[in-house]
Design an enzyme around this catalytic site. Structure first.
Site, PDB file in Angstrom:
ATOM      1  N   ARG A  97      19.904 -58.109  21.778  1.00  0.00           N
ATOM      2  CA  ARG A  97      19.882 -58.773  23.081  1.00  0.00           C
ATOM      3  C   ARG A  97      19.933 -57.715  24.191  1.00  0.00           C
ATOM      4  NH1 ARG A  97      24.885 -62.688  21.916  1.00  0.00           N
ATOM      5  NH2 ARG A  97      25.689 -60.650  21.265  1.00  0.00           N
ATOM      6  N   ASP A 130      26.281 -57.667  26.773  1.00  0.00           N
ATOM      7  CA  ASP A 130      26.715 -57.653  28.173  1.00  0.00           C
ATOM      8  C   ASP A 130      26.458 -56.330  28.890  1.00  0.00           C
ATOM      9  OD1 ASP A 130      27.658 -60.277  28.058  1.00  0.00           O
ATOM     10  OD2 ASP A 130      29.467 -59.601  27.030  1.00  0.00           O
ATOM     11  N   HIS A 190      35.170 -61.834  25.556  1.00  0.00           N
ATOM     12  CA  HIS A 190      33.989 -62.575  25.071  1.00  0.00           C
ATOM     13  C   HIS A 190      32.997 -62.647  26.248  1.00  0.00           C
ATOM     14  CE1 HIS A 190      31.735 -65.193  22.556  1.00  0.00           C
ATOM     15  NE2 HIS A 190      32.383 -66.334  22.709  1.00  0.00           N
ATOM     16  N   HIS A 234      31.591 -54.377  19.159  1.00  0.00           N
ATOM     17  CA  HIS A 234      31.377 -55.769  18.741  1.00  0.00           C
ATOM     18  C   HIS A 234      32.162 -56.045  17.465  1.00  0.00           C
ATOM     19  CE1 HIS A 234      29.344 -59.544  17.745  1.00  0.00           C
ATOM     20  NE2 HIS A 234      29.093 -59.598  19.041  1.00  0.00           N
ATOM     21  N   SER A 240      33.572 -68.931  21.149  1.00  0.00           N
ATOM     22  CA  SER A 240      33.105 -70.161  21.819  1.00  0.00           C
ATOM     23  C   SER A 240      32.591 -71.186  20.811  1.00  0.00           C
ATOM     24  CB  SER A 240      32.058 -69.855  22.879  1.00  0.00           C
ATOM     25  OG  SER A 240      31.114 -68.936  22.419  1.00  0.00           O
TER      26      SER A 240
END
Ligand code: HAX
Length: 419
Positions: free
Chosen positions: A314, A360, A259, A305, A229
């Site tokens: 995160r 995620d 993504h 990843h 992105s």
């Protein structure tokens, strides 16, 4: 105030880069192998990003602050940090909040554009179309057409960026209410912070949900410059396209399942586990479920990843939020169990270079718990947050006079002849 702070810093940063280029301009920082050229350019150091760095063993570091040390910051404070490199004091925080609030009304034409789309449009399609439609209000475009000097481009980029970031919670909340038949749009509330206001406009009034939104929107803000992105946005922006067109380009990349769309895929997977076992399975059952999935040639969503080689901080932040706020929930309990099971399965499977959870793996289960169950909407939340990082990088690139992107490509014929 923000523009004044940045003006001073930018002239210092320009001097610094000038000196670096004078002293080290011809030094090599990367060699490129044929594997890398065919392999998505992994690991090639070919970009500068000042806002954040991702270390393989520590994860995201924002302007020198490891993520887990600053999770108490509001997203708008993180935006200030990304842009300036400093933590905002009270006056700077209020200044940025006032600037964002001044732009929290969504232009009427955005709703007209959105209501002309098919009812079953993906929320990410709606979001990027809405953002692109705002190009008509771009101050950058107006100033560029008038011929403002190149050294001032960043100021109008920032101006558009604040206009966009101010309006995004309203746009995104409106999309949620329109797309999922939640009733009338809700007007922004006074005296609410950026993320709190977003929660309010979505129609979720609980304090814990507001806390989750503050965390969610700070955690997803940036991930250095080479992810799909940011890289796509910055490439488009390097052609001096407006911030609206450039951000939309990057968010179209975020809408890909490898993504940002992975967060919808990930919750889908967790719900699949839940439905299959009619509740939370035990560890052995879950292990077998993961193996079956891998043997069917499918990935374990939320794991792996391209850069990280450790549990994503995160994920760690979301997991601790869940442990603190969620008790006795089967869905969250599957997420916790997966963390115990999936890394070992992936290590034994031997393909994924990183067997650990990424951002995620937990976020969707938290949203689901609070009643935000429309998981094809989840990437929109990611997008609102990531826009802060993209805009910050864009402002800095334009201030530093980074030219149009143009890496060299080669053909397979060239590789055969020259290697
Ligand atoms: N499950 C199964 N296999 C996996 C895997 C996983 N979670 N992660 C990687 N692999 C496989 C890859 O598919 C690849 O297989 P092939 O050689 O057959 O193509 C192999 O392991 C090597 O891949 P890698 O080098 O470790 O990983 P990449 O850099 O190519 O890809 C991905 C990174 C995140 C895309 C990958 O790990 C993946 O597909 N994960 C699942 C989807 C996901 O969670 N995506 C979200 C990422 C976070 C993010 O950016 N959010 O926006």
């Amino acid at each position: 105030m923000l523009q004044k702070v940045l003006s001073e810093k930018i002239s210092h940063w320009q001097d610094e880069i000038h000196t670096v280029l004078e002293q080290a301009g011809e030094k090599k920082i990367s060699d490129v192998s044929v594997n890398q050229a065919y392999g998505g350019m992994r690991g090639i150091k070919g970009l500068i990003c000042e806002t954040s760095a991702v270390s393989a063993d520590k994860g995201l570091i924002i302007r020198g602050y490891p993520l887990l040390e600053i999770t108490q910051l509001l997203p708008e404070e993180v935006f200030y940090l990304l842009l300036t490199g400093d933590l905002p004091d009270q006056a700077a925080k209020e200044d940025i909040q006032n600037q964002l609030n001044a732009h929290n009304n969504v232009p009427e034409y955005v709703w007209n554009v959105l209501s002309s789309l098919p009812d079953d449009s993906h929320p990410m399609t709606m979001l990027t179309i809405a953002i692109q439609s705002m190009q008509v209000d771009s101050e950058f475009v107006k100033k560029y057409d008038k011929g403002v000097p190149k050294k001032d481009y960043w100021k109008w980029t920032l101006d558009d960026g604040i206009r966009l970031i101010g309006a995004l919670p309203g746009i995104a909340a409106g999309i949620y209410r329109m797309r999922f038949n939640k009733g009338e749009r809700i007007e922004p509330g006074n005296n609410l912070d950026w993320a709190g206001n977003y929660a309010h406009m979505l129609g979720f009034e609980g304090d814990d949900f507001k806390k989750l939104m503050r965390l969610y929107l700070m955690l997803h803000c940036d991930h250095e410059g080479g992810n799909v992105s940011a890289f796509s946005s910055l490439t488009v922006s390097s052609a001096l396209s407006s911030p609206f067109l450039s951000v939309a380009a990057g968010l179209n990349g975020l809408a890909g399942p490898l993504h940002g769309l992975a967060n919808q895929e990930c919750l889908k997977f967790v719900l699949e586990v839940h439905d299959y076992f009619n509740g939370a399975p035990d560890k052995q059952e879950l292990e077998k479920f993961c193996w079956d999935r891998l043997q069917n040639g499918r990935v374990i969503p939320g794991y792996g990843h391209a850069v990280l080689r450790c549990p994503d901080p995160r994920f760690t932040a979301f997991l601790s939020f869940g442990k603190k706020h969620i008790i006795n929930d089967n869905i969250f309990s599957i997420v916790e169990k997966l963390y115990e099971v999936a890394p070992n399965v992936l290590k034994e499977h031997g393909k994924a270079k990183n067997p650990w959870p990424n951002v995620d793996a937990a976020s969707g289960s938290l949203l689901y718990f609070y009643g935000l169950k429309e998981f094809n909407y989840y990437t929109v939340l990611f997008s609102i947050s990531r826009t802060m990082g993209i805009i910050s990088q864009m402002v800095i690139n334009r201030a530093m006079g980074i030219p149009i992107m143009r890496p060299k490509s080669i053909t397979t014929e060239w590789v055969k002849k020259n290697t």
